[in-house]
Enzyme design. Structure first.
Site, mmCIF file in Angstrom:
data_model
loop_
_atom_site.group_PDB
_atom_site.id
_atom_site.type_symbol
_atom_site.label_atom_id
_atom_site.label_comp_id
_atom_site.label_asym_id
_atom_site.label_seq_id
_atom_site.Cartn_x
_atom_site.Cartn_y
_atom_site.Cartn_z
ATOM 1 N N LYS A 22 0.835 -1.210 0.000
ATOM 2 C CA LYS A 22 0.000 0.000 0.000
ATOM 3 C C LYS A 22 0.867 1.257 0.000
ATOM 4 O O LYS A 22 0.658 2.179 -0.777
ATOM 5 C CB LYS A 22 -0.893 -0.012 1.258
ATOM 6 C CG LYS A 22 -1.512 1.343 1.587
ATOM 7 C CD LYS A 22 -2.386 1.301 2.823
ATOM 8 C CE LYS A 22 -1.684 1.527 4.136
ATOM 9 N NZ LYS A 22 -1.332 2.909 4.452
ATOM 10 N N ASN A 23 1.875 1.280 0.900
ATOM 11 C CA ASN A 23 2.644 2.516 1.068
ATOM 12 C C ASN A 23 3.670 2.754 -0.032
ATOM 13 O O ASN A 23 4.355 3.777 -0.032
ATOM 14 C CB ASN A 23 3.307 2.540 2.457
ATOM 15 C CG ASN A 23 2.263 2.739 3.545
ATOM 16 O OD1 ASN A 23 1.121 3.084 3.261
ATOM 17 N ND2 ASN A 23 2.656 2.499 4.797
ATOM 18 N N CYS A 116 -4.728 12.417 13.531
ATOM 19 C CA CYS A 116 -5.455 11.175 13.278
ATOM 20 C C CYS A 116 -5.326 10.273 14.488
ATOM 21 O O CYS A 116 -4.718 10.646 15.492
ATOM 22 C CB CYS A 116 -4.960 10.500 12.005
ATOM 23 S SG CYS A 116 -3.452 9.595 12.177
ATOM 24 N N ARG A 121 0.685 14.106 13.528
ATOM 25 C CA ARG A 121 1.143 13.917 12.152
ATOM 26 C C ARG A 121 1.081 15.188 11.299
ATOM 27 O O ARG A 121 0.351 15.261 10.300
ATOM 28 C CB ARG A 121 0.369 12.783 11.486
ATOM 29 C CG ARG A 121 0.481 11.483 12.259
ATOM 30 C CD ARG A 121 -0.206 10.356 11.586
ATOM 31 N NE ARG A 121 0.512 9.879 10.422
ATOM 32 C CZ ARG A 121 0.022 8.971 9.573
ATOM 33 N NH1 ARG A 121 -1.164 8.465 9.771
ATOM 34 N NH2 ARG A 121 0.721 8.575 8.542
ATOM 35 N N ASP A 312 4.648 0.267 12.087
ATOM 36 C CA ASP A 312 3.451 -0.354 11.503
ATOM 37 C C ASP A 312 3.300 -1.827 11.885
ATOM 38 O O ASP A 312 2.317 -2.464 11.505
ATOM 39 C CB ASP A 312 3.468 -0.218 9.968
ATOM 40 C CG ASP A 312 3.244 1.218 9.525
ATOM 41 O OD1 ASP A 312 2.807 2.032 10.352
ATOM 42 O OD2 ASP A 312 3.520 1.522 8.347
ATOM 43 N N ARG A 406 -8.504 -0.800 4.541
ATOM 44 C CA ARG A 406 -7.658 0.253 3.957
ATOM 45 C C ARG A 406 -6.315 -0.312 3.519
ATOM 46 O O ARG A 406 -5.690 0.226 2.610
ATOM 47 C CB ARG A 406 -7.383 1.354 5.000
ATOM 48 C CG ARG A 406 -8.585 2.180 5.340
ATOM 49 C CD ARG A 406 -8.184 3.327 6.219
ATOM 50 N NE ARG A 406 -7.118 4.093 5.577
ATOM 51 C CZ ARG A 406 -6.489 5.103 6.144
ATOM 52 N NH1 ARG A 406 -6.820 5.488 7.341
ATOM 53 N NH2 ARG A 406 -5.523 5.735 5.495
HETATM 54 N N1 EPU Z 1 6.567 14.348 11.126
HETATM 55 C C1 EPU Z 1 6.565 15.679 11.449
HETATM 56 N N2 EPU Z 1 6.399 16.583 10.443
HETATM 57 C C2 EPU Z 1 6.229 16.196 9.126
HETATM 58 C C3 EPU Z 1 6.247 14.834 8.819
HETATM 59 C C4 EPU Z 1 6.409 13.922 9.852
HETATM 60 O O1 EPU Z 1 6.707 16.053 12.605
HETATM 61 O O2 EPU Z 1 6.084 17.080 8.280
HETATM 62 C C5 EPU Z 1 6.768 13.343 12.199
HETATM 63 C C6 EPU Z 1 5.523 12.459 12.375
HETATM 64 O O3 EPU Z 1 4.557 13.050 13.198
HETATM 65 C C7 EPU Z 1 6.146 11.213 12.966
HETATM 66 C C8 EPU Z 1 7.498 11.135 12.247
HETATM 67 O O4 EPU Z 1 7.760 12.446 11.773
HETATM 68 O O5 EPU Z 1 6.372 11.399 14.332
HETATM 69 C C9 EPU Z 1 7.580 10.166 11.098
HETATM 70 O O6 EPU Z 1 6.413 10.253 10.312
HETATM 71 P P1 EPU Z 1 6.420 10.026 8.743
HETATM 72 O O7 EPU Z 1 6.321 11.327 8.063
HETATM 73 O O8 EPU Z 1 7.558 9.139 8.359
HETATM 74 O O9 EPU Z 1 5.050 9.248 8.536
HETATM 75 P P2 EPU Z 1 4.151 9.329 7.243
HETATM 76 O O10 EPU Z 1 4.991 9.564 6.061
HETATM 77 O O11 EPU Z 1 3.003 10.243 7.496
HETATM 78 C C10 EPU Z 1 4.309 6.799 6.613
HETATM 79 C C11 EPU Z 1 3.354 5.666 6.401
HETATM 80 C C12 EPU Z 1 2.768 5.256 7.741
HETATM 81 C C13 EPU Z 1 3.916 4.833 8.651
HETATM 82 C C14 EPU Z 1 4.936 5.972 8.784
HETATM 83 C C15 EPU Z 1 6.160 5.593 9.590
HETATM 84 C C16 EPU Z 1 2.556 6.063 4.148
HETATM 85 C C17 EPU Z 1 1.432 6.439 3.258
HETATM 86 N N3 EPU Z 1 2.315 6.093 5.476
HETATM 87 O O12 EPU Z 1 3.551 7.860 7.187
HETATM 88 O O13 EPU Z 1 1.932 4.140 7.492
HETATM 89 O O14 EPU Z 1 3.427 4.509 9.925
HETATM 90 O O15 EPU Z 1 5.365 6.384 7.474
HETATM 91 O O16 EPU Z 1 6.796 4.515 9.024
HETATM 92 O O17 EPU Z 1 3.633 5.731 3.689
HETATM 93 C C18 EPU Z 1 0.186 2.614 7.923
HETATM 94 O O18 EPU Z 1 0.415 2.096 6.823
HETATM 95 O O19 EPU Z 1 -0.552 2.059 8.792
HETATM 96 C C19 EPU Z 1 0.816 3.892 8.257
HETATM 97 C C20 EPU Z 1 0.363 4.681 9.225
#
Ligand code: EPU
Length: 427
Positions: A22-23, A116, A121, A312, A406
C-alpha cells in the site's frame, strides 16, 4: 458496517501470497502526475486506500483502467490541482499529490490533514522542503495553497527526523527543479527505493537510493513509465506474527525477506523458526507443550525508522507478546498515540500497562486470553486484534473493520485458506 468473527486456537498451515505494498502504491500512483502519457503499474493492491487515491487522481483529470493488479493511468491532460478535504480526511497520503502537482503545474491546493488516531502527524517538513525549492505556501481556510515562484530551483533540505511521505513528496517536487537538490536525513524505507526506481524509469536522475542522503539532478522533462509495486513488508510481517501467535507452519510467498530483518531477528528471539528463500519465508512454530499452543518468549522492541523495527508492526507484535512467556517492553518512538489497541487487548485479558511511550506487556497463559467483542481503531490496531483473536480462547468479534480494508487485501479469505476460523459478517 462489517465485523469479523474469529474463533481462536486453530493453527495455520499452507501458503499465503503477499500483495503489493500500500505505502509504495500510493506514492507511485501520485508520481504518474509528473509526466503526461500512459503509465503502467503492476502488482497494485486493490484496497480502500488505493481506491481513494484513484478517486483523487480522477478529480485531477487522470483516466485509468485496471486489469487484475495492473493499473494503467492516463495523465495526458490534468484538469485540476486540488486535493479536497473529503478525500484527505479519509486518507492522509492524499498529500502526496502536492509534490507532483507543483512540478507539473506550478500550483497545488491540498486540504491540510488534521490529527489522526495515531498522532498529530503534521506536514511541516513537506512544506519547508518545498519552500527551499522556491515554493510559496500559505494556509487558506484549511487548505495549503502552494505556488512555485518563477521556477522550481534545486536546494538543500535537511529533515529533522526522517519522514517517509515527506521524503517522497519533496523528491517528486525536485526531479524537475533546475539544478541539484540534496535531501539530508531522508527516510530509507524500501517504498522510497521503489519510488526512486519509478522516477528513474521516467527519466529522473537520483543518486543515493537506500541511504539517508539523496542527490537529485533536475531533469528537463520526464516521460511515462512502467513500474512494479514491491511486496508489502507490513502485510508479510503481519502474517508472520499471525503464525507465531496461532501456531502452525506457513510459507509466506511473494515477499522480500530482507525488508523484514528487524522483525525476523525479534521473532527468532521469541523462539519462532524461520527459513528464508528467494521471495519467501517459511515460519514454523515449535509444537506446544501438549497443553496448548506454542508460547513465545517475551522480547522487547523499540520502533524506529527503517531499517529499525517498523511502527506499523508494533501493535501486531504486542498482540503476540500478550501471550509471551515473561515481560516485554514495547517502546513506540514514531507516533505519540499509537497504543489505542492496548485498551482492546486488555478487554481480552492481556496484562498491559502504559508508561508514557512504553507499554509493559506481561504475558498471560492462553487460558487467560479470551475472545471478546472489541473495536478496531486504526489499520494496524485492527490487525493486532485479529492476531489476538487467532491465539485467544473462544470467539472474538472485531467491529469497525473498514480500517483493515484500507491496507490488507482479502485478509479474512487469506487467513481462512490457512485454516483460521474467521468470517466477515454484517453488523
Ligand atoms: N513528522 C513531522 N512533520 C512532518 C512529517 C512527519 O513532525 O512534516 C513526524 C511524524 O509526526 C512522525 C514522524 O515524523 O512522528 C515520522 O512520520 P512520517 O512522516 O515518516 O510518517 P508518514 O509519512 O506520514 C508513513 C506511512 C505510515 C507509517 C509511517 C512511519 C505512508 C502512506 N504512510 O507515514 O503508514 O506509519 O510512514 O513509518 O507511507 C500505515 O500504513 O498504517 C501507516 C500509518
Amino acid at each position: 458496517m462489517d465485523k469479523l468473527i474469529v474463533e481462536g486456537g486453530h493453527p495455520l498451515h499452507g501458503t499465503v501470497r503477499i500483495s503489493g505494498a500500500k505505502n509504495a502504491a500510493l506514492p507511485l500512483m501520485a508520481a504518474t502526475l509528473l509526466a503526461p502519457g500512459c503509465h503502467t503499474l503492476h502488482n497494485v493492491p486493490d484496497l480502500r486506500d488505493t481506491r481513494t487515491m484513484l478517486s483523487l487522481l480522477e478529480q485531477l483529470g487522470v483516466r485509468w483502467e485496471r486489469e487484475g493488479n495492473t493499473l494503467r493511468l492516463h495523465t495526458e491532460s490534468l484538469t485540476g490541482a486540488e486535493a479536497p478535504y473529503e478525500l484527505v480526511k479519509t486518507m492522509r497520503a492524499s498529500v502526496l499529490v502536492l509534490g507532483p502537482l507543483l512540478s507539473r503545474n506550478g500550483f497545488a491546493r491540498v486540504s491540510l490533514p488534521g490529527g489522526c488516531a495515531i498522532g498529530a502527524r503534521p506536514i511541516d517538513f513537506h512544506l519547508s522542503g518545498f519552500e527551499k525549492l522556491g515554493v510559496r505556501t500559505h494556509l487558506e481556510r484549511g487548505y495549503v495553497e502552494a505556488t512555485v515562484e518563477g521556477a522550481l530551483r534545486g536546494g538543500i533540505i535537511h529533515f529533522d527526523v526522517p519522514s517517509v511521505t515527506g521524503t517522497e513528496n519533496v523528491l517528486m517536487a525536485s526531479v524537475l527543479a533546475e539544478g541539484k537538490t540534496v535531501l539530508k536525513n531522508a527516510a530509507r524505507e524500501p517504498e522510497i527505493g521503489n519510488l526512486i526506481d519509478m522516477l528513474s524509469a521516467m527519466g529522473a536522475q537520483i543518486e543515493g537510493k537506500g541511504t539517508g542522503r539523496l542527490v537529485v539532478h533536475g531533469a528537463r522533462r520526464l516521460c511515462a513509465a512502467e513500474a512494479s509495486i514491491i511486496p508489502d513488508r507490513i502485510e508479510g510481517g503481519t502474517y508472520m506474527l499471525a503464525v507465531a501467535a496461532a501456531g502452525g507452519d506457513v510459507q509466506i510467498s511473494g515477499c522480500e525477506p530482507c525488508h523484514l530483518s528487524a522483525l525476523m531477528e525479534k521473532l527468532s528471539l521469541c523462539g519462532v523458526d524461520m527459513e528464508t528463500g528467494a521471495g519467501s519465508v517459511r515460519v514454523a512454530c515449535p509444537a506446544g507443550d501438549g497443553k496448548g499452543l506454542f508460547r513465545p518468549r517475551s522480547v522487547d522492541i523499540t520502533t524506529s525508522p527503517y531499517p529499525g523495527f517498523p511502527t506499523d508492526l508494533q501493535a501486531q507484535f504486542m498482540a503476540l507478546m500478550a501471550r509471551g512467556d515473561g515481560t516485554s517492553i514495547i517502546h513506540e518512538t514514531i507516533f505519540e498515540n499509537r497504543f489505542m489497541h492496548v485498551a482492546e487487548l486488555k478487554r481480552m485479558g492481556a496484562d498491559i500497562a502504559i508508561e508514557g511511550s512504553r507499554a509493559v506487556v506481561r504475558g498471560v497463559a492462553r487460558e487467560r486470553l479470551c475472545g471478546a467483542p472489541v473495536m478496531a481503531t486504526d489499520l494496524r490496531a485492527s490487525a493486532s486484534l485479529v492476531i489476538a483473536g487467532l491465539s485467544a480462547c473462544g470467539r472474538t468479534e472485531i467491529s469497525r473493520i473498514y480500517h483493515l480494508e484500507r491496507g490488507y487485501e482479502n485478509m479474512a479469505a487469506k487467513l481462512r485458506a490457512l485454516g483460521a476460523v474467521i468470517e466477515q459478517v454484517r453488523e
